[in-house]
Motif scaffolding. Structure first.
Motif, mmCIF file in Angstrom:
data_model
loop_
_atom_site.group_PDB
_atom_site.id
_atom_site.type_symbol
_atom_site.label_atom_id
_atom_site.label_comp_id
_atom_site.label_asym_id
_atom_site.label_seq_id
_atom_site.Cartn_x
_atom_site.Cartn_y
_atom_site.Cartn_z
ATOM 1 N N ALA A 133 -41.956 -35.676 -5.007
ATOM 2 C CA ALA A 133 -43.153 -35.299 -4.244
ATOM 3 C C ALA A 133 -42.963 -35.567 -2.754
ATOM 4 C CB ALA A 133 -44.365 -36.064 -4.770
ATOM 5 N N ALA A 134 -42.436 -36.756 -2.415
ATOM 6 C CA ALA A 134 -42.235 -37.101 -1.003
ATOM 7 C C ALA A 134 -41.207 -36.169 -0.362
ATOM 8 C CB ALA A 134 -41.780 -38.552 -0.887
ATOM 9 N N GLY A 135 -40.132 -35.856 -1.093
ATOM 10 C CA GLY A 135 -39.109 -34.960 -0.567
ATOM 11 C C GLY A 135 -39.632 -33.553 -0.394
ATOM 12 N N THR A 136 -40.396 -33.064 -1.373
ATOM 13 C CA THR A 136 -40.962 -31.715 -1.277
ATOM 14 C C THR A 136 -41.925 -31.607 -0.110
ATOM 15 O OG1 THR A 136 -40.788 -31.459 -3.682
ATOM 16 C CG2 THR A 136 -42.257 -29.948 -2.518
ATOM 17 N N THR A 137 -42.785 -32.601 0.030
ATOM 18 C CA THR A 137 -43.776 -32.573 1.111
ATOM 19 C C THR A 137 -43.102 -32.707 2.477
ATOM 20 O OG1 THR A 137 -45.295 -33.661 -0.423
ATOM 21 C CG2 THR A 137 -45.995 -33.500 1.854
ATOM 22 N N TYR A 138 -42.043 -33.511 2.535
ATOM 23 C CA TYR A 138 -41.291 -33.623 3.792
ATOM 24 C C TYR A 138 -40.657 -32.285 4.158
ATOM 25 C CZ TYR A 138 -37.939 -35.261 7.281
ATOM 26 O OH TYR A 138 -37.209 -35.427 8.443
ATOM 27 N N GLY A 139 -40.267 -31.519 3.150
ATOM 28 C CA GLY A 139 -39.665 -30.215 3.411
ATOM 29 C C GLY A 139 -40.664 -29.137 3.762
ATOM 30 N N THR A 177 -47.571 -43.306 14.821
ATOM 31 C CA THR A 177 -48.516 -42.228 14.515
ATOM 32 C C THR A 177 -47.871 -40.853 14.374
ATOM 33 O OG1 THR A 177 -48.951 -41.979 16.886
ATOM 34 C CG2 THR A 177 -50.441 -43.420 15.655
ATOM 35 N N ASP A 178 -46.602 -40.718 14.726
ATOM 36 C CA ASP A 178 -45.936 -39.425 14.629
ATOM 37 C C ASP A 178 -45.820 -38.995 13.170
ATOM 38 O OD1 ASP A 178 -44.196 -37.202 15.728
ATOM 39 O OD2 ASP A 178 -42.759 -38.205 14.396
ATOM 40 N N ASN A 179 -46.278 -37.773 12.844
ATOM 41 C CA ASN A 179 -46.299 -37.307 11.458
ATOM 42 C C ASN A 179 -44.910 -37.259 10.829
ATOM 43 O OD1 ASN A 179 -49.046 -37.052 11.173
ATOM 44 N ND2 ASN A 179 -49.113 -34.877 11.665
ATOM 45 N N ARG A 180 -43.904 -36.848 11.595
ATOM 46 C CA ARG A 180 -42.545 -36.795 11.058
ATOM 47 C C ARG A 180 -42.059 -38.202 10.700
ATOM 48 N NH1 ARG A 180 -38.180 -33.476 10.884
ATOM 49 N NH2 ARG A 180 -39.297 -31.822 11.994
ATOM 50 N N THR A 181 -42.332 -39.166 11.573
ATOM 51 C CA THR A 181 -41.929 -40.548 11.301
ATOM 52 C C THR A 181 -42.633 -41.092 10.068
ATOM 53 O OG1 THR A 181 -41.604 -40.913 13.672
ATOM 54 C CG2 THR A 181 -41.767 -42.869 12.286
ATOM 55 N N VAL A 182 -43.925 -40.771 9.931
ATOM 56 C CA VAL A 182 -44.689 -41.213 8.757
ATOM 57 C C VAL A 182 -44.074 -40.644 7.482
ATOM 58 C CG1 VAL A 182 -46.913 -41.090 7.569
ATOM 59 C CG2 VAL A 182 -46.838 -41.522 10.036
ATOM 60 N N GLN A 183 -43.752 -39.329 7.509
ATOM 61 C CA GLN A 183 -43.137 -38.703 6.336
ATOM 62 C C GLN A 183 -41.785 -39.340 6.011
ATOM 63 O OE1 GLN A 183 -44.436 -36.578 4.327
ATOM 64 N NE2 GLN A 183 -46.067 -35.504 5.410
ATOM 65 N N GLN A 184 -41.013 -39.678 7.039
ATOM 66 C CA GLN A 184 -39.700 -40.299 6.830
ATOM 67 C C GLN A 184 -39.838 -41.696 6.209
ATOM 68 O OE1 GLN A 184 -38.146 -40.035 10.823
ATOM 69 N NE2 GLN A 184 -37.080 -38.094 10.429
ATOM 70 N N VAL A 185 -40.821 -42.463 6.683
ATOM 71 C CA VAL A 185 -41.037 -43.800 6.130
ATOM 72 C C VAL A 185 -41.472 -43.707 4.668
ATOM 73 C CG1 VAL A 185 -42.459 -45.885 6.259
ATOM 74 C CG2 VAL A 185 -41.556 -44.867 8.358
ATOM 75 N N ILE A 186 -42.393 -42.765 4.362
ATOM 76 C CA ILE A 186 -42.858 -42.593 2.983
ATOM 77 C C ILE A 186 -41.692 -42.220 2.075
ATOM 78 C CG2 ILE A 186 -44.264 -41.165 1.450
ATOM 79 C CD1 ILE A 186 -46.319 -40.953 3.734
ATOM 80 N N SER A 230 -38.385 -42.607 2.576
ATOM 81 C CA SER A 230 -37.353 -43.647 2.488
ATOM 82 C C SER A 230 -37.842 -44.836 1.663
ATOM 83 C CB SER A 230 -36.930 -44.109 3.887
ATOM 84 O OG SER A 230 -38.040 -44.579 4.624
ATOM 85 N N ASN A 231 -39.112 -45.212 1.797
ATOM 86 C CA ASN A 231 -39.646 -46.323 1.002
ATOM 87 C C ASN A 231 -39.716 -45.967 -0.477
ATOM 88 O OD1 ASN A 231 -40.881 -48.987 0.767
ATOM 89 N ND2 ASN A 231 -42.783 -47.902 0.317
ATOM 90 N N THR A 232 -40.039 -44.703 -0.773
ATOM 91 C CA THR A 232 -40.078 -44.255 -2.163
ATOM 92 C C THR A 232 -38.674 -44.268 -2.766
ATOM 93 O OG1 THR A 232 -41.955 -42.825 -1.611
ATOM 94 C CG2 THR A 232 -40.862 -42.419 -3.703
ATOM 95 N N CYS A 233 -37.688 -43.785 -2.012
ATOM 96 C CA CYS A 233 -36.300 -43.811 -2.494
ATOM 97 C C CYS A 233 -35.822 -45.246 -2.703
ATOM 98 C CB CYS A 233 -35.377 -43.099 -1.500
ATOM 99 S SG CYS A 233 -35.622 -41.314 -1.413
ATOM 100 N N TRP A 234 -36.174 -46.137 -1.776
ATOM 101 C CA TRP A 234 -35.805 -47.547 -1.908
ATOM 102 C C TRP A 234 -36.453 -48.161 -3.146
ATOM 103 C CZ3 TRP A 234 -32.992 -51.501 -1.822
ATOM 104 C CH2 TRP A 234 -33.491 -52.811 -1.817
ATOM 105 N N GLY A 235 -37.703 -47.780 -3.409
ATOM 106 C CA GLY A 235 -38.376 -48.274 -4.604
ATOM 107 C C GLY A 235 -37.629 -47.888 -5.866
ATOM 108 N N PHE A 236 -37.162 -46.648 -5.920
ATOM 109 C CA PHE A 236 -36.402 -46.190 -7.084
ATOM 110 C C PHE A 236 -35.065 -46.923 -7.191
ATOM 111 C CE2 PHE A 236 -33.230 -43.248 -8.917
ATOM 112 C CZ PHE A 236 -33.772 -43.100 -10.181
#
Length: 528
Positions: free
Chosen positions: A181-187, A320-329, A331-337
């Motif tokens: 989901a995070a990867g799709t939304t980032y794309g 607050t940058d949307n791209r940075t927010v998407q990257q953090v989400i 990367s944190n999701t991938c780290w969780g996995f």
């Protein structure tokens, strides 16, 4: 032994000893290997849907076309869009035990998957916020049926040596859906059309499609079959998947005898009223209290903020940058996995109470440091404080995964006998959904109103979790499901079950002798 409540008594660990003596690894057992392979899309895949939903709703807040289409939802409206999923789940929970017992594990999961496919289609085609809310309700209504039965099915089908790991991997599978989901939304987030959010919404039906496509090859729970007086089918499944190791035939005969005896005893004790077992006696009250506590703690340990409101958390430290927010989400999701899977493989090998205590103490330390760093960022207007906040957002994940992710469903499957297992996990889901509903609705309002001070609530609450685990949680490590079935009922009940097991075994062994004798006579006749 837990400090509060009656001392738990465990049954004779004969089955556990046979399993522990079996040194043939699962991947060298063809039938068991196939079983675990098919449980990936049919069982573990259920949590892909749950992870996909949380991550997608987290990411959509940084998708401009979504915020524009729904009139920039903030605070209470945003909370309602997230909380509607839990409201649907709450309304499904009263029906779960009855439908699960009537349809069985497999068909209930299929029913739930079909409901969630419909919900994902409605979500992708939403024309306004009301239709989007309705789709969230439909998705939420389906998910608890699937979670309760998939987690139970995995525990009831798995061989004793791998059961705890398989049920731990169930929750770890959440991250597979979350990453997709995070990867799709980032794309898609930079797309100007509504497909920036419609495409991720539509893809939410893919995990449910896996259950619909692969369930044909997954066996039914032997315990459900025994409860339906279909013992021969249950024995055939146990024989096929659990007899490939050392002393496999002996293991299966004893396992089948234990299942028959415990389910017969459960039926004698079970309340006629579907939910009557919740209050039936002290032992059952303790089990259902534990289920409610575990469910609430899994969602009220601070993880709800990270799962749904990362954009607001980062805004408090001036990111607050949307791209940075998407990257953090992402990367944190991938780290969780990355850390959840090895933790799910390792944590079940240790005592449950120890792992839960490491989890709660670790998350408490993380939240204290995180709160201090966020306070510095606001009070001193320090951009440097964003660094420790980001670091501890990532440090939080492994501590949380040690207990509330890796062991939640493992523990639920272990503390409940078969007859009450669906009800127990349903109660766990009830408090999960109450907690998520409250968190998703209140968190954005609280973060907007008091900012970093809201973190203090979680700092205090996690201290309560530590005390509760230490005082209330019993130990269930290194036992089979039947050996744990009546651990709160006392030694008298354990002795009664053991006598019944011995009787069933005697009948089984007598049958084996008769079949062997008949085979010998037939062979002699053929030679003559």
């Amino acid at each position: 032994m837990a400090i509060i409540g009656a001392k738990e008594e465990h049954a004779d660990p004969r089955l556990t000893r046979i399993a522990q003596a079996d040194d043939v690894p699962w991947y060298k057992k063809p039938n068991l290997r196939f079983l675990y392979l098919i449980l990936v899309p049919t069982g573990l895949g259920v949590e892909w849907t749950s992870g996909f939903d949380s991550s997608m709703m987290n990411s959509l807040q940084a998708v401009k076309s979504w915020t524009d289409y729904f009139d920039n939802p903030t605070s209470s409206r945003l909370g309602l869009l997230n909380a509607m999923y839990s409201l649907g789940a709450l309304m499904a929970i009263p029906f779960i035990p009855t439908i699960s017992q009537y349809l069985g594990r497999r068909r209930t999961i299929l029913m739930a998957s079909l409901i969630m496919c419909i919900g994902a289609g409605l979500q992708a085609g939403a024309r306004n916020s009301d239709m989007f809310l309705a789709s969230r309700w439909v998705l939420g209504f389906g998910i608890p049926f699937a979670i309760v039965n998939a987690s139970s099915m995995i525990g009831e089908l798995s061989y004793a040596n791998e059961r705890a790991v398989m049920t731990s991997l169930f929750n770890a599978s959440w991250f597979v859906g979350a990453i997709i989901a995070a990867g799709t939304t980032y794309g898609t987030f930079q797309m100007e059309s509504t497909w920036a959010w419609r495409l991720p919404s539509l893809l939410q039906l893919v995990p449910s499609a896996f259950q619909l496509g692969f369930m044909h090859w997954c066996p039914e729970s032997p315990r459900w079959l025994v409860s339906q007086d279909r013992g021969e089918e249950a024995f055939a499944i146990l024989q096929k998947y659990h007899s490939e190791g050392k002393d496999g035939d002996e293991f299966v005969r004893l396992e089948y005898a234990q299942i028959q005896s415990t389910i017969a005893a459960e039926k004698e004790l079970a309340s006629r009223f579907v939910w009557g077992d919740v209050f039936r006696d002290a032992a059952m009250r303790r089990r259902f209290l534990l289920a409610a506590v575990v469910g609430f703690f899994t969602q009220w340990s601070g993880n709800g903020l990270l799962s749904f409101y990362m954009k607001k958390i980062l805004a408090l430290v001036n990111i607050t940058d949307n791209r940075t927010v998407q990257q953090v989400i992402l990367s944190n999701t991938c780290w969780g996995f990355i850390n959840a899977v090895p933790i799910a493989l390792i944590a079940p090998r240790f005592p449950r109470r120890r792992m839960f205590l490491i989890c709660t103490i670790g998350t408490a330390v993380v939240y204290v440091v995180w709160t201090i760093a966020s306070a510095r960022a606001t009070i001193e207007n320090s951009s440097a404080a964003a660094i420790p906040v980001l670091v501890f957002i990532f440090v939080y994940s492994p501590f949380y995964n040690i207990g509330w992710n890796a062991l939640a469903y493992t523990y639920m499957v272990e503390i409940f006998p078969y007859q009450q297992r669906a009800k127990g996990i349903a109660v766990e889901q009830l408090t999960v959904r109450f907690a998520v509903f409250f968190n998703t609705y209140v968190n954005p309002i609280a973060l907007d109103a008091i900012g970093w001070k809201y973190y203090i609530v979680y700092c205090v609450w996690i201290l309560i979790e530590i005390a509760t685990v230490y005082l209330l949680f019993p130990e269930t490590h290194n036992r089979t499901l039947e050996e744990l079935s009546f651990m709160f009922e006392g030694k008298e009940m354990q002795d009664k079950i053991q006598k019944n097991v011995d009787k069933v075994l005697d009948v089984e062994l007598e049958g084996v002798k008769r079949r062997s004798s008949n085979d010998g006579i037939q062979a002699t006749d053929q030679r003559v």
